[in-house]
Design an enzyme around this catalytic site. Structure first.
Site, PDB file in Angstrom:
ATOM      1  N   GLU A 133     -46.476 -27.731  20.689  1.00  0.00           N
ATOM      2  CA  GLU A 133     -45.148 -27.926  20.546  1.00  0.00           C
ATOM      3  C   GLU A 133     -44.363 -29.083  19.236  1.00  0.00           C
ATOM      4  O   GLU A 133     -44.718 -28.659  18.737  1.00  0.00           O
ATOM      5  CB  GLU A 133     -44.485 -27.786  21.325  1.00  0.00           C
ATOM      6  CG  GLU A 133     -43.352 -27.106  21.018  1.00  0.00           C
ATOM      7  CD  GLU A 133     -42.165 -27.995  20.314  1.00  0.00           C
ATOM      8  OE1 GLU A 133     -41.461 -28.403  20.494  1.00  0.00           O
ATOM      9  OE2 GLU A 133     -42.412 -29.361  20.568  1.00  0.00           O
ATOM     10  N   ASP A 149     -48.464 -31.963  25.656  1.00  0.00           N
ATOM     11  CA  ASP A 149     -48.100 -32.363  24.194  1.00  0.00           C
ATOM     12  C   ASP A 149     -47.033 -33.447  24.308  1.00  0.00           C
ATOM     13  O   ASP A 149     -45.959 -33.062  24.539  1.00  0.00           O
ATOM     14  CB  ASP A 149     -48.543 -32.071  23.017  1.00  0.00           C
ATOM     15  CG  ASP A 149     -47.672 -30.969  22.187  1.00  0.00           C
ATOM     16  OD1 ASP A 149     -47.069 -29.629  23.411  1.00  0.00           O
ATOM     17  OD2 ASP A 149     -47.390 -30.892  20.989  1.00  0.00           O
TER      18      ASP A 149
END
Length: 398
Positions: free
Chosen positions: A145, A80
């Site tokens: 994350e 991400d």
């Protein structure tokens, strides 16, 4: 339009990954998984997807070692990326545009799709050279994350699926270094805690100077926090790394109904990041003491009370760190290791009792994590693969 980079397969793989808009909010990871499956197939490596939370896949690509019973090595990165403000970008953030002088502009070029691809390309080179490593190497790509990793690495690291990987050491992210010779690495993190202190007092008319008011109590609490903050600030002014300092920030004040009415209660919320050097129990006892001294009906509650974060030893007692450090020095380079000022997924690995080092093998690069016009030079990306190839071989044969 053709460019001089079009026949560079390493760069084209990197650009293909960068062009996947795995951006918050509401990330769709499907294209990342498809891309990584293709890479695993090309490398003839085992590919697994663990979806412990719906639509939050964890990808693990595995290169089995010649001695698979030995504790394995985990190379971790996250898929991400943070949001973008396209109006502020020189080139579209998901085009992976390369300038004539070799800069790749893309969200994730530093944080941290570059590192994930460096891991993969290092493995690719070793395999193509016919090298076999003793330890099994797992290359993981995790979700979320950038929003705390609770449904990504945290969930995965606590699972039976993770336990079966038999991890002995983990590589995670640090940051690119602006130095041409010295890498930045992280061996631990501060402990994040967020709390709210509520002060109750006698309500009444604001024209009087009443006793036992919520305002007096809150003023005492805030002053105590700010005095502590001032002392920690001195450490920074004297040259301490941010990760070695306990930070306290007042982030929210609530209460009151009307300006001329003494409130029945007021509250203050604080974001706290506790240094590993701090005695965490004594720190909490100190805050409880402030609440008691402020007066009756002063209470403390946590929004978030993370456990004390573990650190990985760099004093010569951790063999994997010793190998990493020696390998870097043998290349004529250096590595500066300290406590991460923010947070990474490595904290969840350390909570499982596994040593972990944040290591982004990128030099000579302006720090642009989460910034407009995030970019990475081709030369530094490829040098990072050179470094990771040597480091991985040394670590996996340790």
């Amino acid at each position: 339009m053709c460019t001089k980079w079009d026949n560079d397969e390493v760069l084209q793989r990197f650009r293909e990954y960068l062009r996947i808009p795995s951006v918050h909010p509401n990330v769709d990871y499907n294209d990342c998984v498809k891309f990584l499956k293709k890479q695993a197939d090309l490398l003839k490596l085992t590919f697994a997807v663990y979806e412990l939370v719906e639509k939050k896949p964890v990808v693990v690509i595995t290169w089995e070692g010649t001695q698979p019973e030995m504790p394995s090595i985990l190379l971790n990165s996250h898929m991400d990326v943070v949001p973008v403000y396209e109006d502020h970008w020189k080139y579209p953030p998901f085009d992976a545009h390369i300038t004539e002088d070799g800069w790749i502009y893309a969200r994730g070029s530093q944080d941290m799709k570059s590192v994930g691809m460096i891991h993969l390309e290092a493995v690719r080179r070793l395999k193509q050279a016919g090298i076999k490593l003793k330890r099994t190497v797992h290359i993981s790509f995790v979700p979320d994350e950038e929003i705390g990793g609770v449904e990504g690495m945290r969930k995965f690291s606590e699972s039976e699926e993770f336990r079966k990987l038999n991890i002995g050491f983990e590589f995670d992210e640090s940051v690119p270094s602006e130095s041409p010779k010295t890498f930045v690495s992280f061996n631990g993190e501060r402990t994040a805690r967020q709390l709210k202190i509520t002060c109750k007092g006698e309500p009444g008319h604001a024209a009087f100077i009443s006793n036992d008011t919520a305002g007096e109590k809150l003023s005492y609490i805030i002053n105590k926090f700010m005095e502590f903050r001032k002392e920690e600030r001195k450490k920074l002014d004297n040259g301490a790394q941010l990760g070695a300092v306990t930070t306290i920030n007042l982030t929210k004040v609530e209460g009151g109904i009307q300006v001329n009415v003494l409130p029945e209660q007021l509250s203050a919320s604080f974001d706290i990041r506790i240094s590993p050097d701090e005695d965490h129990e004594a720190f909490e006892t100190m805050i409880q003491g402030w609440c008691k001294d402020a007066g009756d009906k002063v209470t403390m509650e946590y929004y978030e009370r993370n456990p004390e974060e573990k650190t990985t030893k760099i004093d010569g007692s951790e063999p994997f760190w010793n190998v990493l450090y020696k390998t870097i020095l043998d290349m004529g380079l250096d590595i500066n290791c300290f406590i991460c000022p923010g947070t990474t997924d490595a904290r969840y690995i350390r909570r499982q009792g596994i040593p972990a080092i944040g290591f982004t093998p990128i030099l000579n690069t302006p720090l642009l994590l989460h910034a407009h016009n995030e970019r990475l030079h081709i030369d530094e990306f490829k040098k990072g693969i050179d470094v990771m190839e040597k480091v991985l071989q040394a670590i996996a044969d340790a």
